[in-house]
Enzyme design. Structure first.
Site, PDB file in Angstrom:
ATOM      1  N   TYR A   1       0.848  -1.210   0.000  1.00 26.00           N
ATOM      2  CA  TYR A   1       0.000   0.000   0.000  1.00 26.00           C
ATOM      3  C   TYR A   1       0.877   1.251   0.000  1.00 26.00           C
ATOM      4  O   TYR A   1       0.741   2.116  -0.864  1.00 26.00           O
ATOM      5  CB  TYR A   1      -0.892  -0.051   1.233  1.00 26.00           C
ATOM      6  CG  TYR A   1      -1.898   1.070   1.348  1.00 26.00           C
ATOM      7  CD1 TYR A   1      -3.062   1.070   0.581  1.00 26.00           C
ATOM      8  CD2 TYR A   1      -1.704   2.118   2.251  1.00 26.00           C
ATOM      9  CE1 TYR A   1      -4.004   2.091   0.710  1.00 26.00           C
ATOM     10  CE2 TYR A   1      -2.627   3.139   2.385  1.00 26.00           C
ATOM     11  CZ  TYR A   1      -3.781   3.122   1.619  1.00 26.00           C
ATOM     12  OH  TYR A   1      -4.711   4.136   1.749  1.00 26.00           O
TER      13      TYR A   1
ATOM     14  N   VAL B   1      -9.968   0.920  12.498  1.00 26.35           N
ATOM     15  CA  VAL B   1     -10.192   1.032  13.933  1.00 26.35           C
ATOM     16  C   VAL B   1     -11.581   1.579  14.274  1.00 26.35           C
ATOM     17  O   VAL B   1     -12.244   1.056  15.193  1.00 26.35           O
ATOM     18  CB  VAL B   1      -9.061   1.830  14.623  1.00 26.35           C
ATOM     19  CG1 VAL B   1      -9.041   3.300  14.214  1.00 26.35           C
ATOM     20  CG2 VAL B   1      -9.164   1.696  16.127  1.00 26.35           C
TER      21      VAL B   1
HETATM   22  P1  NAD Z   1     -12.606   1.776   0.343  1.00 28.33           P
HETATM   23  O1  NAD Z   1     -11.881   0.494   0.426  1.00 28.33           O
HETATM   24  O2  NAD Z   1     -13.925   1.899   1.003  1.00 28.33           O
HETATM   25  O3  NAD Z   1     -12.798   2.208  -1.175  1.00 28.33           O
HETATM   26  C1  NAD Z   1     -11.927   1.828  -2.212  1.00 28.33           C
HETATM   27  C2  NAD Z   1     -12.762   1.486  -3.435  1.00 28.33           C
HETATM   28  O4  NAD Z   1     -11.877   1.106  -4.499  1.00 28.33           O
HETATM   29  C3  NAD Z   1     -13.678   0.287  -3.196  1.00 28.33           C
HETATM   30  O5  NAD Z   1     -14.961   0.558  -3.685  1.00 28.33           O
HETATM   31  C4  NAD Z   1     -13.021  -0.846  -3.971  1.00 28.33           C
HETATM   32  O6  NAD Z   1     -13.946  -1.812  -4.398  1.00 28.33           O
HETATM   33  C5  NAD Z   1     -12.365  -0.090  -5.100  1.00 28.33           C
HETATM   34  N1  NAD Z   1     -11.201  -0.779  -5.673  1.00 28.33           N
HETATM   35  C6  NAD Z   1     -10.168  -1.352  -5.018  1.00 28.33           C
HETATM   36  N2  NAD Z   1      -9.306  -1.877  -5.889  1.00 28.33           N
HETATM   37  C7  NAD Z   1      -9.794  -1.632  -7.127  1.00 28.33           C
HETATM   38  C8  NAD Z   1      -9.363  -1.956  -8.427  1.00 28.33           C
HETATM   39  N3  NAD Z   1      -8.220  -2.649  -8.654  1.00 28.33           N
HETATM   40  N4  NAD Z   1     -10.122  -1.569  -9.476  1.00 28.33           N
HETATM   41  C9  NAD Z   1     -11.274  -0.890  -9.272  1.00 28.33           C
HETATM   42  N5  NAD Z   1     -11.744  -0.563  -8.058  1.00 28.33           N
HETATM   43  C10 NAD Z   1     -11.007  -0.931  -6.996  1.00 28.33           C
HETATM   44  O7  NAD Z   1     -11.601   2.878   0.892  1.00 28.33           O
HETATM   45  P2  NAD Z   1     -11.821   4.425   1.186  1.00 28.33           P
HETATM   46  O8  NAD Z   1     -11.624   4.643   2.618  1.00 28.33           O
HETATM   47  O9  NAD Z   1     -13.058   4.903   0.537  1.00 28.33           O
HETATM   48  O10 NAD Z   1     -10.564   5.031   0.445  1.00 28.33           O
HETATM   49  C11 NAD Z   1     -10.670   5.574  -0.855  1.00 28.33           C
HETATM   50  C12 NAD Z   1      -9.292   6.028  -1.321  1.00 28.33           C
HETATM   51  O11 NAD Z   1      -8.771   7.001  -0.425  1.00 28.33           O
HETATM   52  C13 NAD Z   1      -8.275   4.893  -1.396  1.00 28.33           C
HETATM   53  O12 NAD Z   1      -7.471   5.067  -2.542  1.00 28.33           O
HETATM   54  C14 NAD Z   1      -7.446   5.091  -0.147  1.00 28.33           C
HETATM   55  O13 NAD Z   1      -6.122   4.649  -0.323  1.00 28.33           O
HETATM   56  C15 NAD Z   1      -7.495   6.604   0.033  1.00 28.33           C
HETATM   57  N6  NAD Z   1      -7.315   6.949   1.441  1.00 28.33           N
HETATM   58  C16 NAD Z   1      -8.306   6.689   2.341  1.00 28.33           C
HETATM   59  C17 NAD Z   1      -8.090   6.980   3.685  1.00 28.33           C
HETATM   60  C18 NAD Z   1      -9.140   6.730   4.729  1.00 28.33           C
HETATM   61  O14 NAD Z   1      -8.847   6.896   5.909  1.00 28.33           O
HETATM   62  N7  NAD Z   1     -10.352   6.367   4.394  1.00 28.33           N
HETATM   63  C19 NAD Z   1      -6.869   7.531   4.091  1.00 28.33           C
HETATM   64  C20 NAD Z   1      -5.885   7.738   3.139  1.00 28.33           C
HETATM   65  C21 NAD Z   1      -6.125   7.474   1.809  1.00 28.33           C
HETATM   66  N1  UDP Z   2      -6.368  -0.583  15.783  1.00 26.01           N
HETATM   67  C1  UDP Z   2      -6.838  -0.959  17.029  1.00 26.01           C
HETATM   68  N2  UDP Z   2      -7.931  -1.782  17.091  1.00 26.01           N
HETATM   69  C2  UDP Z   2      -8.564  -2.222  15.991  1.00 26.01           C
HETATM   70  C3  UDP Z   2      -8.091  -1.828  14.723  1.00 26.01           C
HETATM   71  C4  UDP Z   2      -6.995  -1.008  14.664  1.00 26.01           C
HETATM   72  O1  UDP Z   2      -6.275  -0.574  18.066  1.00 26.01           O
HETATM   73  O2  UDP Z   2      -9.554  -2.965  16.127  1.00 26.01           O
HETATM   74  C5  UDP Z   2      -5.236   0.355  15.721  1.00 26.01           C
HETATM   75  C6  UDP Z   2      -4.167   0.027  14.702  1.00 26.01           C
HETATM   76  O3  UDP Z   2      -3.193  -0.845  15.247  1.00 26.01           O
HETATM   77  C7  UDP Z   2      -3.609   1.399  14.404  1.00 26.01           C
HETATM   78  C8  UDP Z   2      -4.812   2.327  14.558  1.00 26.01           C
HETATM   79  O4  UDP Z   2      -5.773   1.600  15.302  1.00 26.01           O
HETATM   80  O5  UDP Z   2      -2.634   1.744  15.351  1.00 26.01           O
HETATM   81  C9  UDP Z   2      -5.433   2.747  13.235  1.00 26.01           C
HETATM   82  O6  UDP Z   2      -5.667   1.571  12.489  1.00 26.01           O
HETATM   83  P1  UDP Z   2      -6.432   1.590  11.088  1.00 26.01           P
HETATM   84  O7  UDP Z   2      -6.335   0.191  10.560  1.00 26.01           O
HETATM   85  O8  UDP Z   2      -7.775   2.172  11.238  1.00 26.01           O
HETATM   86  O9  UDP Z   2      -5.612   2.622  10.187  1.00 26.01           O
HETATM   87  P2  UDP Z   2      -4.059   2.828   9.865  1.00 26.01           P
HETATM   88  O10 UDP Z   2      -3.209   1.938  10.718  1.00 26.01           O
HETATM   89  O11 UDP Z   2      -3.935   2.494   8.421  1.00 26.01           O
HETATM   90  O12 UDP Z   2      -3.835   4.245  10.184  1.00 26.01           O
END
Ligand code: NAD
Ligand code: UDP
Length: 341
Positions: free
Chosen positions: A152, A194
């Site tokens: 990722y 989380v």
């Molecule tokens: P999510 O997993 O809910 O959404 C991702 C979407 O992409 C899903 O609908 C999935 O089916 C689709 N997808 C995955 N792989 C694919 C592929 N190969 N082809 C077509 N579709 C595909 O996640 P989200 O939280 O909505 O995140 C959306 C974007 O924002 C992601 O790129 C993620 O990396 C980025 N992002 C999210 C967060 C967050 O906290 N939610 C933080 C940082 C970055």
């Molecule tokens: N985490 C936790 N309990 C859970 C899931 C995640 O304590 O049930 C912790 C995890 O280890 C991390 C933080 O929560 O330190 C955020 O995790 P998340 O998977 O939401 O996002 P990311 O690590 O990608 O920021």
């Protein structure tokens, strides 16, 4: 947003996911046509079911690692395609990497062909386990390139490289948002992040899982605030030749988060410790000075407000069968009541 792009077409890759489905709804409200392209791996068709009733949204089930369907045309290409939850993106790590590299390249090629503006959903994970705190865009990060999160983190870093190469070569007007942990309604309770875990556990009065000692921190941004930031970046009138952090600088540790969720749900859940996943970042907080200056953007929704909305949504969601709550929270959760910075 409103009039600037009204009548134009946006292709939203990953549009059936958590952030993507909110974004599709917002773009439709702004009178745009939307093509939602998604392989439904971590997203869900139900997320966009209502939006598909109208004529302005077209859904195409497609994996971005595969050659894109011919004859697509868009004025904006927004790339959200990629699972964001660590357990989900680690399920098929090679595919996650390819989604970010091959998939992003396919979408950039489409944007180049159409003359479309391009928005890339990058992530705070490009900073890895940061040694600079809070994280500014000039910090190059501390990523383990061979660990389980690398598919990722490194995939997203490579996607940023592609975006800025296309920009420097004058092929596409690319914009890169480094998104910090975002939450809200429509997060799948089972996706393993989380807030999804803790809220769904609390609503069922199950033990709340805290990984490690729970002192690691994150800064959580409510989804509506994030959308405002993404759209401000997209409509910015000039080139943006650098990434922009988007997140809420209010930082909390996982024990306090668990406490807040228990208070707000009135759950009788205990806290249980689970092993800390490998390479789990110790702390994370965005420096959003750049977004403030460039976009005039800052988050508005405090953590408790956002958690309440998420809890309300999840308790009514078909994913959860809640048990009765206690009548009132045991005590107020003061820390999270702080407004966004
Ligand atoms: P999510 O997993 O809910 O959404 C991702 C979407 O992409 C899903 O609908 C999935 O089916 C689709 N997808 C995955 N792989 C694919 C592929 N190969 N082809 C077509 N579709 C595909 O996640 P989200 O939280 O909505 O995140 C959306 C974007 O924002 C992601 O790129 C993620 O990396 C980025 N992002 C999210 C967060 C967050 O906290 N939610 C933080 C940082 C970055
Ligand atoms: N985490 C936790 N309990 C859970 C899931 C995640 O304590 O049930 C912790 C995890 O280890 C991390 C933080 O929560 O330190 C955020 O995790 P998340 O998977 O939401 O996002 P990311 O690590 O990608 O920021």
């Amino acid at each position: 947003m409103t009039t600037q792009f009204a009548g134009k077409t946006a292709l939203v890759a990953g549009g059936a996911g958590f952030i993507g489905s909110h974004l599709c709804a917002r773009l439709l409200r702004d009178r745009m046509r939307v093509i939602c392209l998604d392989n439904l791996s971590s997203g869900a068709a139900e997320n966009i079911q209502d939006l598909r009733q109208g004529p302005a949204l077209e859904f195409i089930q497609h994996d971005v690692t595969e050659t894109l369907p011919r004859n697509l045309h868009a004025d904006l290409v927004i790339n959200l395609a990629c699972p964001a939850s660590p357990p989900l993106y680690q399920l098929d790590p090679v595919h996650t990497m390819m989604t970010n590299v091959v998939g992003t390249n396919h979408l950039l090629e489409l944007a180049a062909k159409c003359g479309a503006r391009f928005l890339q959903a990058s992530t705070s994970e490009v900073y890895g386990d940061p040694v600079v705190h809070p994280q500014t865009e000039s910090y190059h990060g501390n990523v383990n390139p061979t660990g389980p999160r690398a598919c990722y983190d490194e995939g997203k870093r490579a996607a940023e490289t592609l975006c800025f190469d296309y920009l420097r070569q004058g092929k596409v007007d690319t914009r890169v948002a480094r998104i910090f942990n975002t939450y809200g309604p429509l997060m799948r309770p089972t996706d393993g992040r989380v807030i999804s875990n803790m809220v769904s556990q609390a609503l069922r009065n199950r033990p709340i899982t805290v990984y490690g000692d729970g002192t690691q921190t994150r800064s959580f941004c409510y989804v509506d605030d994030l959308l405002d930031g993404l759209l401000a970046l997209l409509r910015h009138p000039e080139r943006v030749p650098h990434p922009v952090n988007l997140g809420n600088p209010f930082e909390t540790n996982m024990l306090d988060l668990a406490d807040a969720v228990i208070q707000l749900t009135g759950a009788a859940s205990a806290i249980v410790r689970m092993p800390l996943p490998k390479d789990d970042p110790r702390r994370r907080r965005p420096d959003i000075s750049l977004a403030r200056e460039l976009l005039g953007w800052k988050p508005k929704v405090p953590l408790t407000t956002g958690l309440r909305r998420t809890i309300d949504w999840m308790s009514g969601s078909s994913w959860i069968k809640p048990r009765p709550r206690r009548s009132a929270p045991r005590r107020p959760f003061a820390a999270a009541e702080l407004a966004a910075d």
